[in-house]
Design a protein around this motif. Structure first.
Motif, short mmCIF file in Angstrom:
data_model
loop_
_atom_site.label_atom_id
_atom_site.label_comp_id
_atom_site.label_asym_id
_atom_site.label_seq_id
_atom_site.Cartn_x
_atom_site.Cartn_y
_atom_site.Cartn_z
N ILE A 1 54.20 -16.88 7.52
CA ILE A 1 55.26 -16.22 7.76
C ILE A 1 54.98 -14.86 8.16
O ILE A 1 53.67 -14.36 7.87
CB ILE A 1 56.33 -16.31 6.41
CG1 ILE A 1 55.49 -15.52 5.24
CG2 ILE A 1 56.63 -17.70 6.16
CD1 ILE A 1 56.57 -15.30 4.18
N ASP B 1 65.12 -18.48 6.89
CA ASP B 1 64.42 -18.22 8.30
C ASP B 1 62.76 -18.58 7.65
O ASP B 1 62.06 -18.96 8.49
CB ASP B 1 64.47 -16.65 8.68
CG ASP B 1 65.61 -16.46 9.25
OD1 ASP B 1 66.30 -17.15 9.91
OD2 ASP B 1 66.13 -15.23 9.35
N TYR B 2 62.58 -18.02 6.59
CA TYR B 2 60.97 -18.35 6.19
C TYR B 2 60.90 -19.85 5.75
O TYR B 2 59.73 -20.29 6.39
CB TYR B 2 60.86 -17.70 4.78
CG TYR B 2 60.62 -16.19 4.86
CD1 TYR B 2 59.99 -15.62 5.93
CD2 TYR B 2 61.47 -15.14 3.89
CE1 TYR B 2 60.06 -14.33 5.94
CE2 TYR B 2 61.38 -13.93 4.00
CZ TYR B 2 60.78 -13.38 5.21
OH TYR B 2 60.74 -11.86 5.20
N ASN C 1 59.76 -9.70 7.24
CA ASN C 1 60.32 -9.01 7.86
C ASN C 1 61.77 -8.83 7.07
O ASN C 1 62.61 -9.85 6.78
CB ASN C 1 60.95 -9.51 9.24
CG ASN C 1 61.37 -8.48 10.05
OD1 ASN C 1 62.44 -7.88 9.69
ND2 ASN C 1 60.98 -8.23 11.10
N ARG C 2 62.52 -7.51 7.04
CA ARG C 2 63.57 -7.40 6.18
C ARG C 2 64.89 -8.19 6.71
O ARG C 2 65.70 -8.44 6.00
CB ARG C 2 63.81 -5.78 6.11
CG ARG C 2 64.98 -5.53 5.10
CD ARG C 2 64.96 -3.73 5.23
NE ARG C 2 63.80 -3.18 4.86
CZ ARG C 2 63.17 -2.83 3.79
NH1 ARG C 2 63.75 -3.56 2.81
NH2 ARG C 2 62.17 -2.17 3.67
N SER C 3 64.73 -8.47 8.00
CA SER C 3 65.84 -9.13 8.48
C SER C 3 65.84 -10.37 8.52
O SER C 3 66.86 -11.03 8.89
CB SER C 3 65.79 -8.52 9.97
OG SER C 3 64.87 -8.99 10.81
N LYS C 4 64.79 -11.03 7.76
CA LYS C 4 64.64 -12.42 7.74
C LYS C 4 65.41 -13.00 6.64
O LYS C 4 65.47 -12.23 5.42
CB LYS C 4 63.50 -12.96 7.82
CG LYS C 4 62.82 -12.87 9.27
CD LYS C 4 61.37 -13.39 9.11
CE LYS C 4 60.67 -13.55 10.59
NZ LYS C 4 59.25 -14.12 10.50
N SER C 5 66.03 -14.17 6.56
CA SER C 5 66.63 -14.72 5.39
C SER C 5 65.48 -15.88 4.77
O SER C 5 64.53 -16.13 5.58
CB SER C 5 67.86 -15.49 5.80
OG SER C 5 67.53 -16.64 6.45
N ASN C 6 65.99 -16.17 3.73
CA ASN C 6 65.08 -17.23 3.20
C ASN C 6 64.96 -18.35 3.91
O ASN C 6 63.91 -19.32 3.96
CB ASN C 6 65.40 -17.62 1.56
CG ASN C 6 65.08 -16.36 0.60
OD1 ASN C 6 64.35 -15.61 1.09
ND2 ASN C 6 65.74 -16.44 -0.60
N ARG D 1 62.10 -22.39 7.54
CA ARG D 1 61.72 -22.65 9.11
C ARG D 1 60.60 -22.40 9.54
O ARG D 1 60.02 -23.04 10.22
CB ARG D 1 63.14 -22.51 10.06
CG ARG D 1 64.50 -23.08 9.71
CD ARG D 1 65.33 -22.69 10.71
NE ARG D 1 65.95 -21.38 10.61
CZ ARG D 1 66.78 -21.13 9.61
NH1 ARG D 1 67.29 -22.10 8.59
NH2 ARG D 1 67.29 -19.71 9.47
N GLU D 2 60.25 -21.17 9.32
CA GLU D 2 58.95 -20.70 9.76
C GLU D 2 57.58 -21.40 9.38
O GLU D 2 57.00 -21.81 9.82
CB GLU D 2 58.68 -19.09 9.50
CG GLU D 2 57.81 -18.43 10.31
CD GLU D 2 57.92 -16.84 10.05
OE1 GLU D 2 57.08 -16.20 10.55
OE2 GLU D 2 58.69 -16.38 9.45
#
Length: 119
Positions: free
Chosen positions: A53, A63-64, A56-61, A66-67
């Motif tokens: 991963i 988002d993580y 980044n402060r702008s990412k949600s859990n 999916r990454e």
């Protein structure tokens, strides 16, 4: 000292071993919700170190999740373990569900599984 209650805390602020130390301190103090958060930040720090991963402060859990799924297509166990950990964390941190020692123990076991599968 990092304030675990601050929503702006980033996993990159400390290395994984320091998050784990902080989690143990919070567990010993009976602050199980904060211990769970420190364990989760340890997981994110580890996944970031392994480049699974990009923290980044702008990412949600989400988002993580999916990454990790995208970057670990050949390691389904990693994706599943991380997704399960995120579900537990989100219920506790954002849903204010009660935390007990057994839940923290399971969460720590998930962290260990993630480490194994991320290597």
């Amino acid at each position: 000292e990092v304030n675990l209650e601050n929503e702006n805390v980033l996993a990159t602020q400390l290395p994984e071993n320091e998050w784990l130390r902080l989690a143990r301190e919070k567990m010993q103090a009976g602050e199980l919700r904060l211990a769970l958060r420190a364990l989760f930040l340890a997981t994110l720090a580890h996944l970031g170190e392994k480049r699974l991963i990009a923290v980044n402060r702008s990412k949600s859990n989400g988002d993580y999740v999916r990454e990790v799924g995208w970057r670990s297509r050949d390691r389904q166990e990693l994706s599943t373990s991380f997704s399960d950990q995120v579900k537990t964390f989100d219920r506790v941190w954002y849903g204010w569900h009660e935390v007990d020692v057994a839940m923290v123990d399971r969460f720590e076991q998930q962290h260990e599984q993630i480490l194994t599968h991320a290597s």
